[in-house]
Design an enzyme around this catalytic site. Sequence first.
Site, short mmCIF file in Angstrom:
data_model
loop_
_atom_site.label_atom_id
_atom_site.label_comp_id
_atom_site.label_asym_id
_atom_site.label_seq_id
_atom_site.Cartn_x
_atom_site.Cartn_y
_atom_site.Cartn_z
N TYR A 159 0.81 -1.13 0.03
CA TYR A 159 -0.02 0.13 0.03
C TYR A 159 1.07 1.20 0.02
O TYR A 159 0.66 2.15 -0.75
CB TYR A 159 -0.68 -0.17 1.26
CG TYR A 159 -1.83 1.01 1.27
CD1 TYR A 159 -3.05 1.04 0.87
CD2 TYR A 159 -1.59 2.33 2.12
CE1 TYR A 159 -4.03 2.07 1.00
CE2 TYR A 159 -2.46 3.19 2.30
CZ TYR A 159 -3.78 3.28 1.71
OH TYR A 159 -4.44 4.29 1.82
N LYS A 177 1.16 4.29 -2.84
CA LYS A 177 0.96 5.79 -2.49
C LYS A 177 2.17 6.69 -2.37
O LYS A 177 1.92 7.89 -2.95
CB LYS A 177 0.39 5.98 -0.75
CG LYS A 177 -1.04 5.39 -0.69
CD LYS A 177 -1.80 5.41 -1.63
CE LYS A 177 -3.24 4.81 -1.42
NZ LYS A 177 -4.49 5.29 -2.31
P1 NAD Z 1 -13.16 2.50 1.29
O1 NAD Z 1 -13.06 1.12 1.26
O2 NAD Z 1 -14.14 3.13 2.28
O3 NAD Z 1 -13.76 2.73 -0.32
C1 NAD Z 1 -13.34 2.71 -1.41
C2 NAD Z 1 -14.27 2.80 -2.42
O4 NAD Z 1 -13.47 2.30 -3.93
C3 NAD Z 1 -15.36 1.61 -2.44
O5 NAD Z 1 -16.41 1.90 -3.03
C4 NAD Z 1 -14.83 0.58 -3.16
O6 NAD Z 1 -15.66 -0.59 -3.98
C5 NAD Z 1 -13.94 1.33 -4.37
N1 NAD Z 1 -12.90 0.50 -5.20
C6 NAD Z 1 -11.92 -0.03 -4.71
N2 NAD Z 1 -10.93 -0.35 -5.54
C7 NAD Z 1 -11.70 -0.15 -6.69
C8 NAD Z 1 -11.65 -0.56 -8.23
N3 NAD Z 1 -10.21 -1.24 -8.56
N4 NAD Z 1 -12.47 -0.11 -9.15
C9 NAD Z 1 -13.70 0.40 -8.55
N5 NAD Z 1 -13.86 0.88 -7.39
C10 NAD Z 1 -12.90 0.37 -6.42
O7 NAD Z 1 -11.98 3.48 1.06
P2 NAD Z 1 -11.58 4.99 1.65
O8 NAD Z 1 -11.14 5.12 2.94
O9 NAD Z 1 -12.88 5.88 1.27
O10 NAD Z 1 -10.58 5.31 0.89
C11 NAD Z 1 -10.38 5.93 -0.52
C12 NAD Z 1 -9.24 6.21 -1.08
O11 NAD Z 1 -8.53 7.15 0.01
C13 NAD Z 1 -8.16 5.15 -1.16
O12 NAD Z 1 -7.53 5.51 -2.33
C14 NAD Z 1 -7.40 5.14 0.05
O13 NAD Z 1 -6.24 4.30 -0.02
C15 NAD Z 1 -7.11 6.58 0.41
N6 NAD Z 1 -6.95 6.89 1.54
C16 NAD Z 1 -7.97 6.53 2.80
C17 NAD Z 1 -7.54 6.91 4.08
C18 NAD Z 1 -8.29 6.59 5.25
O14 NAD Z 1 -7.89 6.68 6.48
N7 NAD Z 1 -9.50 6.11 4.83
C19 NAD Z 1 -6.12 7.66 4.33
C20 NAD Z 1 -5.33 7.73 3.06
C21 NAD Z 1 -5.84 7.46 1.97
#
Ligand code: NAD
Length: 262
Positions: A160, A164
């Site tokens: 991961y 990133k």
């Molecule tokens: P989440 O798991 O709650 O939601 C992710 C969404 O993306 C879901 O709807 C899932 O079905 C969809 N998804 C995943 N892979 C996919 C693909 N290949 N094609 C189509 N849809 C896909 O995640 P989140 O926490 O909302 O995270 C969103 C983004 O932000 C991610 O890239 C994550 O790495 C990043 N992020 C999250 C956090 C955190 O603390 N939640 C922190 C830093 C970065």
Amino acid sequence: MNGFAYHTTSRVAIVTGASKGIGHDIALRLADDGLDVTINSRNLAELEVVAQEIRAKGRRVLPYVGDVSDEEVVKGMVEKTVEVLGRLDVMVANAGTAVVSRVVDMELKDWNYCMNSNLASVMLCYKYAARQMIKQGEGGRILGASSILGKKGGPEVSAYVATKFAIRGLTQCLAIELAPHKITVNTYAPGVILTQMTNVDALDKAYGGTHGAFTKHICGIPPEGPHSSGDTVASLVSYLAKPEAYFITGQSIVMDGGVVMS
Ligand code: NAD
């Protein structure tokens, strides 16, 4: 002058991974800002719920189901957006997945899965959005999801973290390539946001807290340390997507309650 045309018709955005979490909050915020929105995830039933929320705000919405690590899906998503909503002004390559494994235990299939879901997907969204925006000739806004784990490493999440970090590099390269076209390219780099991704019940308890505790451990944050909802990310994306943000490009902007400072 920022060189952007202001349209009488609505600006149009695509948000991937928009059925829940951060992507959901970004899609709703962009709709509040007056944009029509294509929302993507792999689940139609979940997307339809979000589509109803956007229609209730008086905006047009196109639910587009598919895995954005598949090139044909991303190409089709951009083409369908232009066909149905008329143009593309903002791409938010938000979809991503966490893979938990120590390097010494890493299975190549898990590594490759993470590279495809998190990194190839962002590159494909950048590629097809850039092509369309260049063709339109009126600038644009491209955003990708990095993380504070794109600025510092942590235990058990090397795949991961590698994606990133790579998204930051990819973003800087595309920002340079697209500067002559007045298209900005940035990432948002959140700390711990309380979404399904950070809700790992047994591990959260094992690390001395509730929702988010395991993610905080990975990020070097104690269980009582800072977290927020996706609203904080949506606010930043809302600003970066606006024409007035034309002077910010190639950046990876942290919102994390003060964990990583630069
Ligand atoms: P989440 O798991 O709650 O939601 C992710 C969404 O993306 C879901 O709807 C899932 O079905 C969809 N998804 C995943 N892979 C996919 C693909 N290949 N094609 C189509 N849809 C896909 O995640 P989140 O926490 O909302 O995270 C969103 C983004 O932000 C991610 O890239 C994550 O790495 C990043 N992020 C999250 C956090 C955190 O603390 N939640 C922190 C830093 C970065």
